[in-house]
Design an enzyme around this catalytic site. Sequence first.
Site, PDB file in Angstrom:
ATOM      1  N   HIS A  96      42.335  31.314  31.209  1.00 57.08           N
ATOM      2  CA  HIS A  96      43.266  32.400  31.498  1.00 57.08           C
ATOM      3  C   HIS A  96      43.696  32.500  32.965  1.00 57.08           C
ATOM      4  O   HIS A  96      44.581  33.293  33.283  1.00 57.08           O
ATOM      5  CB  HIS A  96      42.675  33.740  31.055  1.00 57.08           C
ATOM      6  CG  HIS A  96      43.704  34.649  30.429  1.00 57.08           C
ATOM      7  ND1 HIS A  96      43.356  35.739  29.650  1.00 57.08           N
ATOM      8  CD2 HIS A  96      45.052  34.646  30.488  1.00 57.08           C
ATOM      9  CE1 HIS A  96      44.470  36.365  29.260  1.00 57.08           C
ATOM     10  NE2 HIS A  96      45.510  35.715  29.752  1.00 57.08           N
ATOM     11  N   ASP A 119      43.050  40.941  25.161  1.00 53.59           N
ATOM     12  CA  ASP A 119      41.877  40.255  25.713  1.00 53.59           C
ATOM     13  C   ASP A 119      40.646  41.137  25.543  1.00 53.59           C
ATOM     14  O   ASP A 119      40.748  42.368  25.591  1.00 53.59           O
ATOM     15  CB  ASP A 119      42.134  40.020  27.211  1.00 53.59           C
ATOM     16  CG  ASP A 119      41.294  38.922  27.840  1.00 53.59           C
ATOM     17  OD1 ASP A 119      41.796  38.260  28.765  1.00 53.59           O
ATOM     18  OD2 ASP A 119      40.126  38.722  27.406  1.00 53.59           O
ATOM     19  N   HIS A 121      38.536  41.035  27.762  1.00 56.67           N
ATOM     20  CA  HIS A 121      38.294  41.216  29.205  1.00 56.67           C
ATOM     21  C   HIS A 121      39.569  41.658  29.927  1.00 56.67           C
ATOM     22  O   HIS A 121      40.665  41.387  29.463  1.00 56.67           O
ATOM     23  CB  HIS A 121      37.812  39.897  29.811  1.00 56.67           C
ATOM     24  CG  HIS A 121      36.728  39.242  29.049  1.00 56.67           C
ATOM     25  ND1 HIS A 121      36.980  38.271  28.079  1.00 56.67           N
ATOM     26  CD2 HIS A 121      35.383  39.400  29.081  1.00 56.67           C
ATOM     27  CE1 HIS A 121      35.825  37.859  27.571  1.00 56.67           C
ATOM     28  NE2 HIS A 121      34.843  38.525  28.146  1.00 56.67           N
ATOM     29  N   ASP A 123      40.213  40.747  33.217  1.00 59.17           N
ATOM     30  CA  ASP A 123      40.639  39.658  34.111  1.00 59.17           C
ATOM     31  C   ASP A 123      41.301  40.198  35.371  1.00 59.17           C
ATOM     32  O   ASP A 123      42.264  39.609  35.872  1.00 59.17           O
ATOM     33  CB  ASP A 123      41.591  38.699  33.386  1.00 59.17           C
ATOM     34  CG  ASP A 123      40.917  38.007  32.212  1.00 59.17           C
ATOM     35  OD1 ASP A 123      39.684  38.181  32.067  1.00 59.17           O
ATOM     36  OD2 ASP A 123      41.582  37.320  31.437  1.00 59.17           O
ATOM     37  N   HIS A 136      39.347  32.674  36.077  1.00 61.59           N
ATOM     38  CA  HIS A 136      39.908  33.204  34.816  1.00 61.59           C
ATOM     39  C   HIS A 136      39.542  34.675  34.620  1.00 61.59           C
ATOM     40  O   HIS A 136      40.047  35.318  33.715  1.00 61.59           O
ATOM     41  CB  HIS A 136      39.532  32.335  33.611  1.00 61.59           C
ATOM     42  CG  HIS A 136      38.112  32.478  33.165  1.00 61.59           C
ATOM     43  ND1 HIS A 136      37.751  32.231  31.862  1.00 61.59           N
ATOM     44  CD2 HIS A 136      36.979  32.818  33.825  1.00 61.59           C
ATOM     45  CE1 HIS A 136      36.446  32.422  31.737  1.00 61.59           C
ATOM     46  NE2 HIS A 136      35.950  32.770  32.916  1.00 61.59           N
ATOM     47  N   ASP A 227      44.615  36.214  25.079  1.00 67.86           N
ATOM     48  CA  ASP A 227      43.337  35.505  25.203  1.00 67.86           C
ATOM     49  C   ASP A 227      42.708  35.505  23.825  1.00 67.86           C
ATOM     50  O   ASP A 227      42.469  36.577  23.259  1.00 67.86           O
ATOM     51  CB  ASP A 227      42.442  36.249  26.205  1.00 67.86           C
ATOM     52  CG  ASP A 227      41.170  35.514  26.520  1.00 67.86           C
ATOM     53  OD1 ASP A 227      40.726  35.575  27.682  1.00 67.86           O
ATOM     54  OD2 ASP A 227      40.608  34.873  25.619  1.00 67.86           O
ATOM     55  N   ASP A 229      39.913  35.254  22.815  1.00 68.14           N
ATOM     56  CA  ASP A 229      38.639  35.991  22.697  1.00 68.14           C
ATOM     57  C   ASP A 229      38.848  37.483  22.459  1.00 68.14           C
ATOM     58  O   ASP A 229      37.874  38.231  22.319  1.00 68.14           O
ATOM     59  CB  ASP A 229      37.693  35.736  23.865  1.00 68.14           C
ATOM     60  CG  ASP A 229      38.144  36.339  25.181  1.00 68.14           C
ATOM     61  OD1 ASP A 229      37.808  35.761  26.230  1.00 68.14           O
ATOM     62  OD2 ASP A 229      38.824  37.393  25.201  1.00 68.14           O
ATOM     63  N   GLU A 272      42.334  30.157  26.234  1.00 65.11           N
ATOM     64  CA  GLU A 272      40.884  30.174  26.047  1.00 65.11           C
ATOM     65  C   GLU A 272      40.388  29.603  24.717  1.00 65.11           C
ATOM     66  O   GLU A 272      39.240  29.810  24.358  1.00 65.11           O
ATOM     67  CB  GLU A 272      40.314  31.585  26.295  1.00 65.11           C
ATOM     68  CG  GLU A 272      40.566  32.121  27.709  1.00 65.11           C
ATOM     69  CD  GLU A 272      39.641  31.554  28.807  1.00 65.11           C
ATOM     70  OE1 GLU A 272      38.736  30.765  28.470  1.00 65.11           O
ATOM     71  OE2 GLU A 272      39.842  31.891  29.984  1.00 65.11           O
TER      72      GLU A 272
HETATM   73  N1  LIG Z   1      37.497  35.134  28.920  1.00 60.13           N
HETATM   74  C1  LIG Z   1      37.333  35.713  30.133  1.00 60.13           C
HETATM   75  N2  LIG Z   1      38.269  36.496  30.541  1.00 60.13           N
HETATM   76  O1  LIG Z   1      39.297  36.868  29.746  1.00 60.13           O
HETATM   77  N3  LIG Z   1      36.201  35.465  30.883  1.00 60.13           N
HETATM   78  C2  LIG Z   1      36.053  35.968  32.240  1.00 60.13           C
HETATM   79  C3  LIG Z   1      35.881  37.455  32.287  1.00 60.13           C
HETATM   80  C4  LIG Z   1      34.493  37.873  32.552  1.00 60.13           C
HETATM   81  N4  LIG Z   1      34.502  39.120  33.299  1.00 60.13           N
HETATM   82 MN   LIG Z   2      41.284  36.394  29.602  1.00 62.13          MN
HETATM   83 MN   LIG Z   3      38.728  37.012  27.639  1.00 64.38          MN
END
Ligand SMILES: N/C(=N\O)NCCC[NH3+]
Ligand SMILES: [Mn+2]
Ligand SMILES: [Mn+2]
Length: 314
Positions: A96, A119, A121, A123, A136, A227, A229, A272
Site C-alpha cells: 500500500h 482498509d 488499517h 496507513d 505501507h 487494501d 486486508d 496487498e
Molecule cells: N496492511 C497494512 N496497512 O494497510 N499494514 C501496515 C499497517 C500497520 N499499522
Molecule cells: Mn493499507
Molecule cells: Mn491494511
Amino acid sequence: HPIGIVGAPFARGQRKDGVEKGPDYIRRARLVAKLGAQGHQVKDYGDLKFEDVPNDEPLGRVKMPKTVGSANKQLADAVKTVKKNGQTCVVLGGDHSLAIGSIYGHAAARPDLCVVWVDAHADINTPLTSPTGNFHGQPVSYLLRELHSKIPVIPGFSWIKPCLSAQDIVYIGLRDLDPGEHYIIKHLGIKAFSMTEVDRLGIGRVMEEACDHLLSKGKRPIHLSYDIDAIDPSVSPATGTPVKGGLTYRESVYVAEEICRTGLLSALDVVEVNPDRGKTEEEVSSTVSAAVDVVLSCFGQLREGFHPSNYQLP
Ligand SMILES: N/C(=N\O)NCCC[NH3+]
Ligand SMILES: [Mn+2]
Ligand SMILES: [Mn+2]
Ligand SMILES: [Mn+2]
C-alpha cells in the site's frame, strides 16, 4: 469510460516477500478478459519495472526511502498518463505504499479528487509515529496538507507535495490502528467508519454517509484505494497483515457497487494481495478472487445479473 490497467509489483513498503506477485496472480485470474466481457474497453499497460536504488541507507527506522520514493514517482507518472489518456486507472499492487504515487499522479490530472480508503488499517503513521518504519503504514501522511509539517525531509521524496485535505478522505473498515494514527484521525477530524460503524449502521448507511460527506459540495472524481486486508481473513487470508473481524465478501462487493453507482470512479488501487501468505492454494485463489470481484464490481458487475442490451430471448 475506458479502463487503463497498471501493474505495480512493489514490495519494499513492507517486509514480507510475495506481495510483488499480486499483479501477476490477478492477471492470471483473467481480469482483463472479464472486464472486456462486461463491455469495457481495456488497455493493459503491463507492469512497471521497479529497481532497488543502490546505497539506500535507512533513515532511522525508515527502510529503503530512496527505493520507495523512486517507485512512487514512477507510478505517479504512469497514473497521470493513464488519466491524460481519458481512462479510469486501475493500479494492481504491490503493497500500500504505492498509494503515495497513485494518488499523487491522479491528483496531478484531477486536483479535485477525493479518496475512499478501504482498509483494516489507516496507513497514516508519519515517519516519526510509525512503530515499524514500514512505508505501507504511512502513505496517507505524505498526502495530507495538514500533516506536511510532520514529515521530515526524506531522500527520494523531494518530488512530493501534499495534494489532499483531511476532509477529502474517508476511511472504511478500520480495526487495527496505532496510537499515533488514532490521535491524528481524531485531531484532524477525518471521517472514519471503523468495523464498529459498519456493524452499527450497516454497510448501506456507511456508503451513503461516506459519499454524502465527500460529494456534499458537488461531484468530483473518486480515488478508491482498496487494501485487500479490509476483507475478513476468512475470505482473503493471503495478505501481509490479516486482521480478524473484517468486511464480509458481500460487504466488500457492496462498497465497490456503490462507488460504481456514483459514476465518479476515476482511479482504483487494489493492493496487498500476497500469494506467498496463503497457507493453501485455496487461500490464495480465494484472496485473488475477492480482489477480482472488487474490481469487476467497481466497473458494473451486478449480483442481480446482467444481459447485453441486444440480448434476445431464444
Ligand atoms: N496492511 C497494512 N496497512 O494497510 N499494514 C501496515 C499497517 C500497520 N499499522
Ligand atoms: Mn493499507
Ligand atoms: Mn491494511
Ligand atoms: Mn515543504
